[in-house]
Structures are given as structure tokens and as C-alpha cells.
Write an enzyme that holds these catalytic residues in place. Structure first.
Site, mmCIF file in Angstrom:
data_model
loop_
_atom_site.group_PDB
_atom_site.id
_atom_site.type_symbol
_atom_site.label_atom_id
_atom_site.label_comp_id
_atom_site.label_asym_id
_atom_site.label_seq_id
_atom_site.Cartn_x
_atom_site.Cartn_y
_atom_site.Cartn_z
ATOM 1 N N ALA A 67 -0.443 -5.397 -0.777
ATOM 2 C CA ALA A 67 -1.066 -4.806 0.416
ATOM 3 C C ALA A 67 -1.417 -3.366 0.096
ATOM 4 O O ALA A 67 -0.801 -2.737 -0.772
ATOM 5 C CB ALA A 67 -0.080 -4.858 1.575
ATOM 6 N N GLY A 110 2.061 -8.405 -2.061
ATOM 7 C CA GLY A 110 1.123 -9.312 -1.397
ATOM 8 C C GLY A 110 0.175 -10.006 -2.361
ATOM 9 O O GLY A 110 -0.371 -11.059 -2.034
ATOM 10 N N GLU A 113 2.245 -12.837 -3.538
ATOM 11 C CA GLU A 113 2.368 -13.771 -2.404
ATOM 12 C C GLU A 113 1.082 -14.562 -2.193
ATOM 13 O O GLU A 113 1.118 -15.733 -1.812
ATOM 14 C CB GLU A 113 2.748 -12.988 -1.140
ATOM 15 C CG GLU A 113 4.164 -12.426 -1.222
ATOM 16 C CD GLU A 113 4.479 -11.488 -0.065
ATOM 17 O OE1 GLU A 113 3.861 -10.405 0.001
ATOM 18 O OE2 GLU A 113 5.323 -11.837 0.768
ATOM 19 N N GLU A 133 8.411 -4.850 -3.017
ATOM 20 C CA GLU A 133 8.404 -4.342 -1.636
ATOM 21 C C GLU A 133 9.647 -3.534 -1.282
ATOM 22 O O GLU A 133 9.584 -2.579 -0.514
ATOM 23 C CB GLU A 133 8.259 -5.501 -0.631
ATOM 24 C CG GLU A 133 6.838 -6.022 -0.487
ATOM 25 C CD GLU A 133 6.526 -7.186 -1.383
ATOM 26 O OE1 GLU A 133 7.204 -7.348 -2.428
ATOM 27 O OE2 GLU A 133 5.587 -7.939 -1.071
HETATM 28 N N1 CO8 Z 1 -2.114 0.005 -2.426
HETATM 29 C C1 CO8 Z 1 -2.961 1.067 -2.472
HETATM 30 N N2 CO8 Z 1 -3.361 1.637 -3.602
HETATM 31 C C2 CO8 Z 1 -2.900 1.130 -4.751
HETATM 32 C C3 CO8 Z 1 -2.026 0.033 -4.789
HETATM 33 C C4 CO8 Z 1 -1.636 -0.539 -3.556
HETATM 34 N N3 CO8 Z 1 -0.845 -1.619 -3.482
HETATM 35 N N4 CO8 Z 1 -1.738 -0.248 -6.087
HETATM 36 C C5 CO8 Z 1 -2.422 0.641 -6.820
HETATM 37 N N5 CO8 Z 1 -3.107 1.480 -6.020
HETATM 38 C C6 CO8 Z 1 -3.967 2.601 -6.416
HETATM 39 C C7 CO8 Z 1 -3.175 3.796 -6.894
HETATM 40 O O1 CO8 Z 1 -2.733 4.563 -5.814
HETATM 41 C C8 CO8 Z 1 -4.199 4.488 -7.757
HETATM 42 O O2 CO8 Z 1 -5.047 5.225 -6.923
HETATM 43 P P1 CO8 Z 1 -5.535 6.717 -7.343
HETATM 44 O O3 CO8 Z 1 -6.380 6.495 -8.568
HETATM 45 O O4 CO8 Z 1 -6.290 7.184 -6.153
HETATM 46 O O5 CO8 Z 1 -4.291 7.478 -7.646
HETATM 47 C C9 CO8 Z 1 -5.007 3.365 -8.355
HETATM 48 O O6 CO8 Z 1 -4.733 2.222 -7.534
HETATM 49 C C10 CO8 Z 1 -4.592 3.003 -9.774
HETATM 50 O O7 CO8 Z 1 -3.196 2.816 -9.767
HETATM 51 P P2 CO8 Z 1 -2.269 3.354 -10.966
HETATM 52 O O8 CO8 Z 1 -2.791 4.664 -11.457
HETATM 53 O O9 CO8 Z 1 -0.861 3.319 -10.486
HETATM 54 O O10 CO8 Z 1 -2.595 2.228 -12.053
HETATM 55 P P3 CO8 Z 1 -1.653 1.616 -13.154
HETATM 56 O O11 CO8 Z 1 -2.494 0.639 -13.892
HETATM 57 O O12 CO8 Z 1 -0.961 2.683 -13.930
HETATM 58 O O13 CO8 Z 1 -0.485 0.834 -12.331
HETATM 59 C C11 CO8 Z 1 0.367 -0.714 -10.712
HETATM 60 C C12 CO8 Z 1 -0.814 -0.294 -11.626
HETATM 61 C C13 CO8 Z 1 1.587 -1.098 -11.543
HETATM 62 C C14 CO8 Z 1 -0.175 -1.937 -9.963
HETATM 63 C C15 CO8 Z 1 0.742 0.436 -9.758
HETATM 64 O O14 CO8 Z 1 -0.432 0.980 -9.185
HETATM 65 C C16 CO8 Z 1 1.667 0.005 -8.646
HETATM 66 O O15 CO8 Z 1 2.853 -0.065 -8.834
HETATM 67 N N6 CO8 Z 1 1.099 -0.273 -7.441
HETATM 68 C C17 CO8 Z 1 1.871 -0.629 -6.263
HETATM 69 C C18 CO8 Z 1 2.415 -2.037 -6.346
HETATM 70 C C19 CO8 Z 1 3.221 -2.378 -5.105
HETATM 71 O O16 CO8 Z 1 4.188 -1.722 -4.767
HETATM 72 N N7 CO8 Z 1 2.805 -3.436 -4.414
HETATM 73 C C20 CO8 Z 1 3.440 -3.898 -3.201
HETATM 74 C C21 CO8 Z 1 2.694 -3.370 -2.015
HETATM 75 S S1 CO8 Z 1 3.480 -3.770 -0.501
HETATM 76 C C22 CO8 Z 1 3.010 -5.361 -0.190
HETATM 77 O O17 CO8 Z 1 2.252 -5.960 -0.908
HETATM 78 C C23 CO8 Z 1 3.589 -5.958 1.042
HETATM 79 C C24 CO8 Z 1 3.010 -7.341 1.364
HETATM 80 C C25 CO8 Z 1 3.591 -7.875 2.670
HETATM 81 C C26 CO8 Z 1 3.133 -7.080 3.868
HETATM 82 C C27 CO8 Z 1 3.476 -7.769 5.171
HETATM 83 C C28 CO8 Z 1 3.075 -6.888 6.367
HETATM 84 C C29 CO8 Z 1 3.442 -7.503 7.729
#
Ligand code: CO8
Length: 259
Positions: A67, A110, A113, A133
Site C-alpha cells: 500500500a 499489500g 497480499e 507491515e
Molecule cells: N509506499 C509509498 N512509497 C513507496 C513505497 C510504498 N509502499 N515503497 C517504496 N516507495 C517509494 C520510496 O519512498 C521512494 O520514493 P522517493 O524516491 O520519493 O524517496 C521510491 O519508492 C523508491 O524506493 P527506495 O528508494 O526505498 O527503493 P529501493 O529499491 O531501495 O527499496 C523497497 C525498495 C525495499 C521496496 C523499499 O522502498 C521499501 O521497503 N518499501 C516499503 C515496503 C513496505 O513497507 N510495504 C508495506 C506497506 S504497508 C501495506 O502494504 C499494508 C497493506 C494492508 C493495508 C490494509 C489497510 C486497511
């Protein structure tokens, strides 16, 4: 069908390809992408000639990183009670077409998922799966706490959810989270072999096999077996069953008519 911004939808023969297309944020699923996915699934659901839906991520780095965390940060408590992502993934799971997630990069939160809501998962050596998460102070709330233990068992599911550790495609295949592990070079070949096997089957049988498995898994055995029995009864009345059994006896390949 109106145009999409955060996804792409392409149709080739009997297969719809949905590409999650926000590579700059690792295909994070914002509200617009979720709405567009719902619309794309409404569209393919009503297209009789589409039999398989493949979901993939653009950019080569991610299937989907979950998400959109920036949007998540703003969400109030009662927002979690709307169908949201959980409802969207149920809709995808219940799609009457066969759904395949091609994971060639990060499938986190997500994103993982979403892959779990599909019928089959194919991972390449670039794939990384995880449910991070709990790092954000939330839980996998888009079906993850329920689909993961059903796929890989409770012990393994709790390990992945509680530690948030990422696993690669080899481990994902070993524990049953994905069906196929392949290399990026062999991905098209693997996909073609899986899709062509499915497309050769009787279309109504494919649909009802998916229905019986999905609906049967969450009810008691007796009810589940009735789902199976009634599905079989429906199939006994189809031209597909007539053709499939006749083709066997005539020692030729079946040519199904989808009736
Ligand atoms: N949301 C928003 N932006 C994101 C996300 C995300 N999930 N993942 C990456 N980005 C963005 C980063 O902020 C970054 O943006 P910017 O260039 O502006 O700084 C850009 O993407 C590139 O990211 P990275 O520089 O971190 O790239 P890497 O290749 O080094 O790393 C990763 C990639 C490992 C994917 C890393 O970005 C990461 O850990 N992302 C977050 C992963 C995460 O925590 N996901 C879980 C999210 S919560 C969720 O999914 C809940 C679902 C259920 C919800 C139910 C609601 C009722």
C-alpha cells in the site's frame, strides 16, 4: 473501457495482462491504482473470450511494494472498516478467470497480499516476498493474515508476519508461497507452458475447479464436498464434458467449445 493511469491493461488472444505501473514508487498501490484494478477486473470479468489474467509490475524492480505508505499515514481509524484493499483482493480472488501473479521484484505487504489473492504465483530470481507491515505498526490487513497461513501453514506464516523478513523466490517456492520459480530469461517460457496447459482445458471445468477449491477451503468438509458434487453435476451437462470424454475414446485432443 476508459483509459487507465496507474495500471496498464492489454489483451492478447485469451489472456489479459494487467501491469501495475508506478515504477518510481515501486508500484505502491495508491487509491487510484486500487480503483483502476477494480475497474479492470470488472472489465475482464465480463469478457467471455478472456480466460486468464496475468498481473505483473512495471519497471523491473518491483511487483508491488505494498500500500502507498504516504497515503496510509493519513488514514483515520474508521477507514480500515471500508472494503478497501481487502475487498479488492477478495474481488480478484473471486474472479471467474484464472489469475496469475508474475513476481519479478519486490512483492511486499499489500503487494504480497495481491499475489496471494491470485490463483498461481510465478517468481523469478529477482523476486523478494515479505510482509513488513508490523514495522509500520499495522498488520497485513488486505487478507494477508488469513491467506498466508492457508497457503503455507500457520507456523511459517507467523514467522514471516512477526519477523517481517524478506524471502527470495527459491524459499518462496520451497514453502509453497509460489508455484513456480524461474529465471528472468525463462519467464516467458514458464508462463507460456502454464497458460497453454490451462487454455487446453475445458473452460467451464477450469472455472468450476477454481470455484470449488476457493469456496470449499473455508467451509466444513461436508459442505465443501457438496460444492464439489454440484459443480460436477453442472459439468456433466456441458458440451465440454461430452467433447472431453469423447475425444479420449477417439484418441484425439479435445476441442472445447465453452458451452
Ligand atoms: N509506499 C509509498 N512509497 C513507496 C513505497 C510504498 N509502499 N515503497 C517504496 N516507495 C517509494 C520510496 O519512498 C521512494 O520514493 P522517493 O524516491 O520519493 O524517496 C521510491 O519508492 C523508491 O524506493 P527506495 O528508494 O526505498 O527503493 P529501493 O529499491 O531501495 O527499496 C523497497 C525498495 C525495499 C521496496 C523499499 O522502498 C521499501 O521497503 N518499501 C516499503 C515496503 C513496505 O513497507 N510495504 C508495506 C506497506 S504497508 C501495506 O502494504 C499494508 C497493506 C494492508 C493495508 C490494509 C489497510 C486497511
Amino acid at each position: 473501457m476508459t483509459a487507465f493511469e496507474n495500471i496498464q491493461l492489454e489483451i492478447e488472444q485469451q489472456i489479459a495482462y494487467i501491469t501495475l505501473n508506478r515504477p518510481e514508487v515501486r508500484n505502491a498501490l495508491d487509491a487510484k491504482m486500487q480503483q483502476e484494478l477494480a475497474r479492470a477486473f470488472d472489465y475482464v470479468e465480463n469478457k467471455e473470450d478472456i480466460r486468464i489474467v496475468i498481473i505483473q509490475g512495471a519497471g523491473g524492480k518491483a511487483f508491488a511494494a505494498g500500500a502507498d505508505i504516504k497515503a496510509l499515514h493519513e488514514r483515520p481509524t474508521l477507514d480500515a472498516l471500508v472494503p478497501g484493499m481487502q475487498g479488492l483482493y477478495t474481488k480478484i480472488e473471486q474472479c471467474t478467470k484464472v489469475t496469475i501473479a508474475v513476481v519479478n521484484g519486490y512483492a511486499l505487504g499489500g503487494g504480497c497480499e495481491l499475489a496471494m489473492a491470485c490463483d498461481l504465483r510465478i517468481a523469478t530470481e529477482q523476486a523478494k516476498f515479505g510482509l513488513p507491515e508490523l514495522n509500520l505498526g499495522i498488520i497485513p490487513g488486505a487478507g494477508g493474515t488469513q491467506r498466508l497461513p492457508r497457503l503455507i501453514g500457520k507456523g511459517r506464516a507467523l514467522d514471516l508476519i512477526l519477523t517481517g523478513r524478506m524471502i527470495d523466490g527459491v524459499e518462496a517456492e520451497r514453502i509453497g508461497l509460489v508455484n513456480y520459480y524461474t529465471t528472468a530469461e525463462k519467464l516467458d517460457e514458464t508462463l507460456a507452458s502454464v497458460t497453454s496447459a490451462i487454455l487446453k482445458k475445458g473452460p467451464v471445468a477450469v472455472q468450476l475447479a477454481k470455484f470449488a477449491v476457493n469456496r470449499g477451503v473455508d467451509v466444513d468438509m461436508q459442505t465443501a464436498q457438496w460444492i464439489e458434487k454440484l459443480s460436477t453435476a453442472v459439468l456433466f451437462g456441458t458440451e465440454d464434458k461430452e467433447e472431453g470424454t469423447r475425444a479420449f475414446m477417439e484418441k484425439r485432443n479435445a476441442e472445447f467449445m465453452n458451452k
